[in-house]
Enzyme design. Structure first.
Site, PDB file in Angstrom:
ATOM      1  CD  GLU A  12      40.321  63.028 103.874  1.00 21.97           C
ATOM      2  OE1 GLU A  12      40.533  61.866 103.523  1.00 21.97           O
ATOM      3  OE2 GLU A  12      40.508  63.433 105.033  1.00 21.97           O
ATOM      4  CG  ASP A 219      44.247  53.532  98.472  1.00 23.65           C
ATOM      5  OD1 ASP A 219      43.995  54.625  99.006  1.00 23.65           O
ATOM      6  OD2 ASP A 219      44.461  52.492  99.136  1.00 23.65           O
TER       7      ASP A 219
HETATM    8  N1  ADE Z   1      43.371  55.988 103.456  1.00 23.68           N
HETATM    9  C1  ADE Z   1      43.226  55.898 102.130  1.00 23.68           C
HETATM   10  N2  ADE Z   1      43.933  54.863 101.640  1.00 23.68           N
HETATM   11  C2  ADE Z   1      44.549  54.292 102.692  1.00 23.68           C
HETATM   12  C3  ADE Z   1      45.431  53.204 102.829  1.00 23.68           C
HETATM   13  N3  ADE Z   1      45.807  52.485 101.766  1.00 23.68           N
HETATM   14  N4  ADE Z   1      45.891  52.903 104.068  1.00 23.68           N
HETATM   15  C4  ADE Z   1      45.497  53.632 105.145  1.00 23.68           C
HETATM   16  N5  ADE Z   1      44.675  54.672 105.062  1.00 23.68           N
HETATM   17  C5  ADE Z   1      44.199  55.007 103.851  1.00 23.68           C
END
Ligand code: ADE
Length: 256
Positions: A12, A219
């Site tokens: 990042e 996601d």
């Molecule tokens: N950061 C990116 N995706 C995530 C997720 N599914 N749960 C917690 N932090 C995240």
């Protein structure tokens, strides 16, 4: 005074660190703080590691050791609002800690930070608007052109959206649709979830330092989350982070 730039993972923050000139690295508490210039601004960049404690310790060091006047957090999040797709950008209007619950004690509401009397930390309007405009410029320019087109096509990233609203933070990687549905019931207007933002926000609030949290959706916090997240972090997030932060810094006089 410098601008603090944080990310929870090397991916990042890596391209940002690479572009800092006149670099000096100071190691404190196991973190490398990279000071130097980016887009003619004095910056201090740090890879904080995952979770609320790691993020809080890094934010505190940025403020107390490096005297930063602003904190920009950039990274990824899991989408909670079904209208958000992978590749969309979320800028926090406010953040809360979804794993904070002292409510069995009647004095406290769910999510309230004991003794602060707050559930949500609200980001400064001017800074968040500046970030929103920077994200829009990033998307409107050739921002996505540096990203592998096959990866963009796989995620269906064509014209990403920018949303400004509520982010929930907790020490948990969520890969469970039911958990997200429950959080959406409990938290009005929840856009996405991640693991650091509200901790940074609390530290900045307590030190009276303006902060902004910028997240690309990696996601949907469902059963595909691990796969989607890993691929997005490896191939995409660096470009979002560098592109948006660069846009913010080159126009810094319009915020400041
Ligand atoms: N950061 C990116 N995706 C995530 C997720 N599914 N749960 C917690 N932090 C995240």
């Amino acid at each position: 005074m410098a601008i603090g730039i944080m990310g929870a993972m090397p991916e990042e923050i890596f391209l940002i660190s690479e572009n800092i000139t006149g670099k000096k690295i100071t190691t404190i508490g196991g973190r490398d703080y990279i000071t130097g210039k980016l887009c003619e601004q004095n910056v201090v960049a740090v890879f904080s590691r995952w979770g609320k404690v790691a993020a809080a310790q890094s934010a505190t060091t940025l403020i107390t050791n490096f005297n930063v006047k602003t904190v920009i957090f950039t990274g990824v999040a899991g989408g909670a609002d079904p209208d958000l797709n992978i590749g969309d950008i979320v800028i926090a209007r406010d953040l809360l800690q979804h794993d904070m619950d002292a409510s069995p004690i009647p004095a406290f509401k769910k999510f309230e930070i004991p003794l602060l009397g707050l559930t949500h930390f609200i980001s400064q309007l001017e800074l968040r608007t500046h970030a929103e405009k920077a994200a829009a410029r990033f998307l409107a320019s050739s921002g996505l052109a540096d990203i592998d087109s096959e990866i963009l096509a796989e995620y269906g990233i064509l014209t990403p959206k920018i949303a400004v609203g509520t982010i929930a933070t907790g020490d948990e990687f969520i890969a469970d649709k039911q958990k997200i549905a429950k959080l959406r019931e409990e938290i009005n207007g929840l856009l996405c979830i991640e693991m650091e933002g509200a901790a940074v926000a609390q530290v900045c609030h307590e030190h009276l330092v303006p902060f902004v949290v910028i997240r690309a959706i990696s996601d949907k916090a469902d059963s595909d989350a691990m796969h989607d997240f890993s691929k997005f972090v490896k191939n995409v997030v660096n470009h979002y982070s560098l592109g948006i932060v660069t846009e913010m810094l080159t126009q810094w006089e319009h915020y400041n």
